[in-house]
Design an enzyme around this catalytic site. Structure first.
Site, PDB file in Angstrom:
ATOM      1  N   GLU A  19     -34.324  21.197 -26.177  1.00  0.00           N
ATOM      2  CA  GLU A  19     -33.277  20.446 -25.452  1.00  0.00           C
ATOM      3  C   GLU A  19     -33.656  20.291 -23.977  1.00  0.00           C
ATOM      4  O   GLU A  19     -34.664  20.825 -23.524  1.00  0.00           O
ATOM      5  CB  GLU A  19     -31.927  21.174 -25.541  1.00  0.00           C
ATOM      6  CG  GLU A  19     -31.051  20.778 -26.717  1.00  0.00           C
ATOM      7  CD  GLU A  19     -30.361  19.428 -26.498  1.00  0.00           C
ATOM      8  OE1 GLU A  19     -30.672  18.737 -25.503  1.00  0.00           O
ATOM      9  OE2 GLU A  19     -29.517  19.054 -27.342  1.00  0.00           O
ATOM     10  N   ARG A 102     -21.358  29.557 -24.052  1.00  0.00           N
ATOM     11  CA  ARG A 102     -22.631  29.361 -23.370  1.00  0.00           C
ATOM     12  C   ARG A 102     -22.636  27.966 -22.781  1.00  0.00           C
ATOM     13  O   ARG A 102     -21.834  27.102 -23.159  1.00  0.00           O
ATOM     14  CB  ARG A 102     -23.807  29.529 -24.337  1.00  0.00           C
ATOM     15  CG  ARG A 102     -23.927  28.427 -25.398  1.00  0.00           C
ATOM     16  CD  ARG A 102     -25.286  28.506 -26.075  1.00  0.00           C
ATOM     17  NE  ARG A 102     -25.461  27.552 -27.158  1.00  0.00           N
ATOM     18  CZ  ARG A 102     -25.859  26.278 -27.000  1.00  0.00           C
ATOM     19  NH1 ARG A 102     -26.062  25.794 -25.785  1.00  0.00           N
ATOM     20  NH2 ARG A 102     -26.041  25.491 -28.041  1.00  0.00           N
ATOM     21  N   ASN A 104     -24.235  24.246 -22.198  1.00  0.00           N
ATOM     22  CA  ASN A 104     -25.028  23.299 -22.974  1.00  0.00           C
ATOM     23  C   ASN A 104     -25.623  22.284 -22.006  1.00  0.00           C
ATOM     24  O   ASN A 104     -26.233  22.682 -21.015  1.00  0.00           O
ATOM     25  CB  ASN A 104     -24.173  22.655 -24.073  1.00  0.00           C
ATOM     26  CG  ASN A 104     -25.010  22.149 -25.230  1.00  0.00           C
ATOM     27  OD1 ASN A 104     -25.959  22.808 -25.639  1.00  0.00           O
ATOM     28  ND2 ASN A 104     -24.671  20.997 -25.765  1.00  0.00           N
ATOM     29  N   ASN A 150     -22.497  17.036 -24.782  1.00  0.00           N
ATOM     30  CA  ASN A 150     -23.938  16.786 -24.778  1.00  0.00           C
ATOM     31  C   ASN A 150     -24.301  15.732 -23.746  1.00  0.00           C
ATOM     32  O   ASN A 150     -23.876  15.819 -22.608  1.00  0.00           O
ATOM     33  CB  ASN A 150     -24.419  16.429 -26.194  1.00  0.00           C
ATOM     34  CG  ASN A 150     -25.066  17.610 -26.892  1.00  0.00           C
ATOM     35  OD1 ASN A 150     -25.933  18.272 -26.330  1.00  0.00           O
ATOM     36  ND2 ASN A 150     -24.645  17.890 -28.109  1.00  0.00           N
ATOM     37  N   ASP A 200     -26.551  13.204 -29.550  1.00  0.00           N
ATOM     38  CA  ASP A 200     -26.889  14.455 -28.870  1.00  0.00           C
ATOM     39  C   ASP A 200     -27.265  14.128 -27.426  1.00  0.00           C
ATOM     40  O   ASP A 200     -26.480  13.536 -26.705  1.00  0.00           O
ATOM     41  CB  ASP A 200     -28.004  15.170 -29.642  1.00  0.00           C
ATOM     42  CG  ASP A 200     -28.093  16.650 -29.325  1.00  0.00           C
ATOM     43  OD1 ASP A 200     -27.835  17.043 -28.185  1.00  0.00           O
ATOM     44  OD2 ASP A 200     -28.452  17.432 -30.231  1.00  0.00           O
TER      45      ASP A 200
END
Length: 294
Positions: A19, A102, A104, A150, A200
């Protein structure tokens, strides 16, 4: 239109969740993360070498800073470090005490502010939030009760802010308030049917078009944000495509990260390059330099 271009392997590592690719115009290299393996990769295309920076926590995103370092978003907070090989130094934690979440995806805006979102590690709905972190390390919440926040980016004129919510497979556009760093209104510009996979990571090219990674859909598409129309499509040899960014000297090489997490042995046998990072060089489109925090 389907782009007939050569897809090359840049980094042949089966990342669990590759990512946050970032092109580093100073070191002429690509940085990206493997969230679930606590790693940051640095890849130099000139000699096709790479180096791994191993961290102690998952790293959701990396963002360049104006002093040539990087921000790294770990569950315990936002850290500063140099890449490759640096040691993280804590700066701020917008959600203190909440280690169930967490970070992203995240990026800096043109004013040097960090936009970063959290999500539940369990991926439970509505437990994430998006924050703006200012250069003086104060912060504010701009979206609440997100799920899997995202791809995010801004139009060239800073009129609009685009945001992917993977949980409901939509890209939304907000009116962007540049002076203070805020967003107003909400319009859905793209809805993804099941057969296209889930949106995404995302980047925007110099013409203002959206480049979107399709997780589960095995492709990257170029879309017109005014109507959601697919203008170009790049198919990958793997299904779980996670993000993309333009890099290279002329910013016309498209780097694409992917994931291997959750795949069965038979699925991995069918797509052995799952988790690899790919590049398509010399596209007839260019990206924009990454905004930097600070």
């Amino acid at each position: 239109m389907k782009i007939e271009r050569t897809i090359q392997v840049a980094v042949a590592e089966n990342c669990a969740l590759g990512e946050s690719p970032v092109w580093d115009d100073q070191q002429r290299c690509l940085h990206f993360v493997d969230i679930l393996s606590n790693k940051i990769y640095t890849y130099w295309p000139d000699d096709e070498t790479s180096q791994v920076t191993q961290l102690d926590e998952m790293v959701g995103a990396i963002v360049p800073t104006k002093n040539l370092g990087f921000l790294a978003a770990l569950p315990s907070g936002i850290y500063r470090l140099n890449l490759p090989g640096g040691t993280p130094q804590i700066l701020v934690q917008p959600e203190p005490g909440n280690l169930e979440n967490r970070f992203n995806d995240g990026k800096a805006d043109s004013s040097g502010r960090l936009w970063i979102a959290t999500m539940a590690q369990s991926e439970q709905q509505g437990l994430g939030n998006m924050y703006v972190v200012y250069p003086d390390l104060t912060f504010k919440m701009v979206l609440e009760k997100t799920t899997i926040s995202n791809g995010l980016d801004w139009s060239e004129d800073d009129k609009y802010f685009y945001h992917v919510e993977s949980d409901d497979a939509q890209i939304r556009r907000f009116d962007y308030e540049k002076l203070q760093g805020g967003i107003l209104g909400k319009t859905t510009v793209v809805e993804f049917p099941d057969e296209e996979g889930v949106p995404d990571g995302m980047t925007i090219d110099s013409e203002g078009m959206l480049w979107v990674a399709h997780f589960g859909g095995g492709c990257v598409t170029r879309r017109d944000p005014s109507n959601g129309e697919i203008l170009e499509k790049i198919e990958l040899p793997v299904k779980q495509v996670t993000s993309c960014v333009f890099g290279g000297e002329d910013l016309n090489d498209l780097y694409i990260t992917t994931a291997s997490k959750g795949l069965s042995d038979s699925e991995l046998a069918y797509q052995p390059q799952a988790g690899y990072t790919f590049v398509i060089k010399n596209l007839p489109f260019t990206g924009r330099p990454a905004n930097k925090f600070g």
